[in-house]
Design an enzyme around this catalytic site. Sequence first.
Site, mmCIF file in Angstrom:
data_model
loop_
_atom_site.group_PDB
_atom_site.id
_atom_site.type_symbol
_atom_site.label_atom_id
_atom_site.label_comp_id
_atom_site.label_asym_id
_atom_site.label_seq_id
_atom_site.Cartn_x
_atom_site.Cartn_y
_atom_site.Cartn_z
ATOM 1 N N ASP A 17 0.852 -1.192 0.000
ATOM 2 C CA ASP A 17 0.000 0.000 0.000
ATOM 3 C C ASP A 17 0.895 1.253 0.000
ATOM 4 O O ASP A 17 1.808 1.370 0.824
ATOM 5 C CB ASP A 17 -0.862 -0.046 1.277
ATOM 6 C CG ASP A 17 -1.971 0.980 1.275
ATOM 7 O OD1 ASP A 17 -2.412 1.401 0.185
ATOM 8 O OD2 ASP A 17 -2.421 1.358 2.387
ATOM 9 N N ASP A 37 3.077 4.892 -5.511
ATOM 10 C CA ASP A 37 2.308 6.126 -5.327
ATOM 11 C C ASP A 37 3.174 7.329 -5.707
ATOM 12 O O ASP A 37 3.886 7.900 -4.881
ATOM 13 C CB ASP A 37 1.839 6.232 -3.873
ATOM 14 C CG ASP A 37 0.967 7.462 -3.651
ATOM 15 O OD1 ASP A 37 0.803 8.263 -4.610
ATOM 16 O OD2 ASP A 37 0.461 7.627 -2.526
HETATM 17 P P1 13P Z 1 -9.125 4.852 5.240
HETATM 18 O O1 13P Z 1 -8.253 5.719 6.079
HETATM 19 O O2 13P Z 1 -10.354 5.598 4.799
HETATM 20 O O3 13P Z 1 -9.454 3.563 5.876
HETATM 21 O O4 13P Z 1 -8.313 4.516 3.879
HETATM 22 C C1 13P Z 1 -7.316 3.532 3.878
HETATM 23 C C2 13P Z 1 -6.492 3.549 2.630
HETATM 24 O O5 13P Z 1 -6.781 4.197 1.650
HETATM 25 C C3 13P Z 1 -5.267 2.733 2.625
HETATM 26 O O6 13P Z 1 -4.514 2.898 1.479
HETATM 27 O O1 G3H Z 2 -3.366 4.882 3.653
HETATM 28 C C1 G3H Z 2 -2.710 4.553 4.649
HETATM 29 C C2 G3H Z 2 -3.122 3.402 5.457
HETATM 30 O O2 G3H Z 2 -4.195 3.720 6.306
HETATM 31 C C3 G3H Z 2 -1.942 2.858 6.202
HETATM 32 O O3 G3H Z 2 -1.605 3.657 7.284
HETATM 33 O O4 G3H Z 2 0.832 4.148 6.931
HETATM 34 O O5 G3H Z 2 -0.219 4.310 9.221
HETATM 35 O O6 G3H Z 2 0.150 2.084 8.151
HETATM 36 P P1 G3H Z 2 -0.114 3.546 7.930
HETATM 37 ZN ZN ZN Z 3 -4.575 4.902 0.685
#
Ligand code: 13P
Ligand code: G3H
Ligand code: ZN
Length: 308
Positions: free
Chosen positions: A81, A103
Amino acid sequence: MPLVTTTEMFKKAYGHYAVGAFNVNNMEIIQGITEAAMEENAPVILQVSAGARKYAKHVYLMKLIEAAVEDTGVPIAVHLDHGADFEICKACIDGGFTSVMIDGSKYPFEENVELTKKVVDYAHAHGVVVEAELGKLAGIEDAVNVSEADAAFTDPEQAAEFVQKTGCDSLAIAIGTSHGAYKFKGEPKLRFDILEAVTKLIPETPIVLHGASTVMPEFVKQCNEYGGNLPGAQGVPEDMLHKAGTMGVCKINIDTDLRLAMTASIRKYFIEHPEEFDPRKYLSPARDAIKDMVKHKMRDVLGCSGKA
Ligand code: 13P
Ligand code: G3H
Ligand code: ZN
């Protein structure tokens, strides 16, 4: 069933429903999500942020996810992510992830294209798929000033050019959602017109929605009742997410709702059992809270139950 990429998941889902992408940080979260997916017979994406990799270590998360695959038998994709650079994407590709997000949304268009293309070339050579991002998710500050907020939304023509130039497999776009618990000051509003314009131009590309937690009032209330302080938190209404899932959004990202469910459960447990100090006692209901939340999302919001 081994780990899978998102290619087949998205092909089946496109235009009908969305697959949930849930952030994972530890064993209880992984178990809660994957047990929900098993009971709902739903495909699922487990996503790992740079922060999660730092907290739990890549190898622990990977082994826990492999255990979940063995334990539940559901199709699971493991996804990076918000990969910030080529190096973290490469480390995750080399380390067994089936999908990565690069990203580059903070860079100018051409730099984002160049970085994304570099990741796509490496990922595709290793059988891994790539999610990219174009446009900036609005923050609560942006929502106040419409013209500023407008500038952050994804431009559909640019999105088409971006996908053509990079060869990315899916695209995260900005249509009004944002990360965290405070998404809208006034009435929640998503730019479905932008989503529609994007999918008209690039109908082959699955669309991703970040910042898609609903911030369900009962969990905010429970947090606050048991000593928390979350004034005015507000997320994306469930009916909007459901609609997005029928319009080409194939992946919906949820983290904040899991954090709230887990934290609300633990706060309640300690208020009701101040003498308790066995972590299993308070982590069991927390894991169940994650599981219930994910089942609700799959069945009532995303529409992916029964689609494994
Ligand atoms: P939320 O903060 O709305 O749960 O979004 C999570 C997200 O986009 C992780 O990449
Ligand atoms: O978009 C981000 C996610 O909510 C992950 O959050 O970077 O604190 O693990 P984090
Ligand atoms: Zn996100």
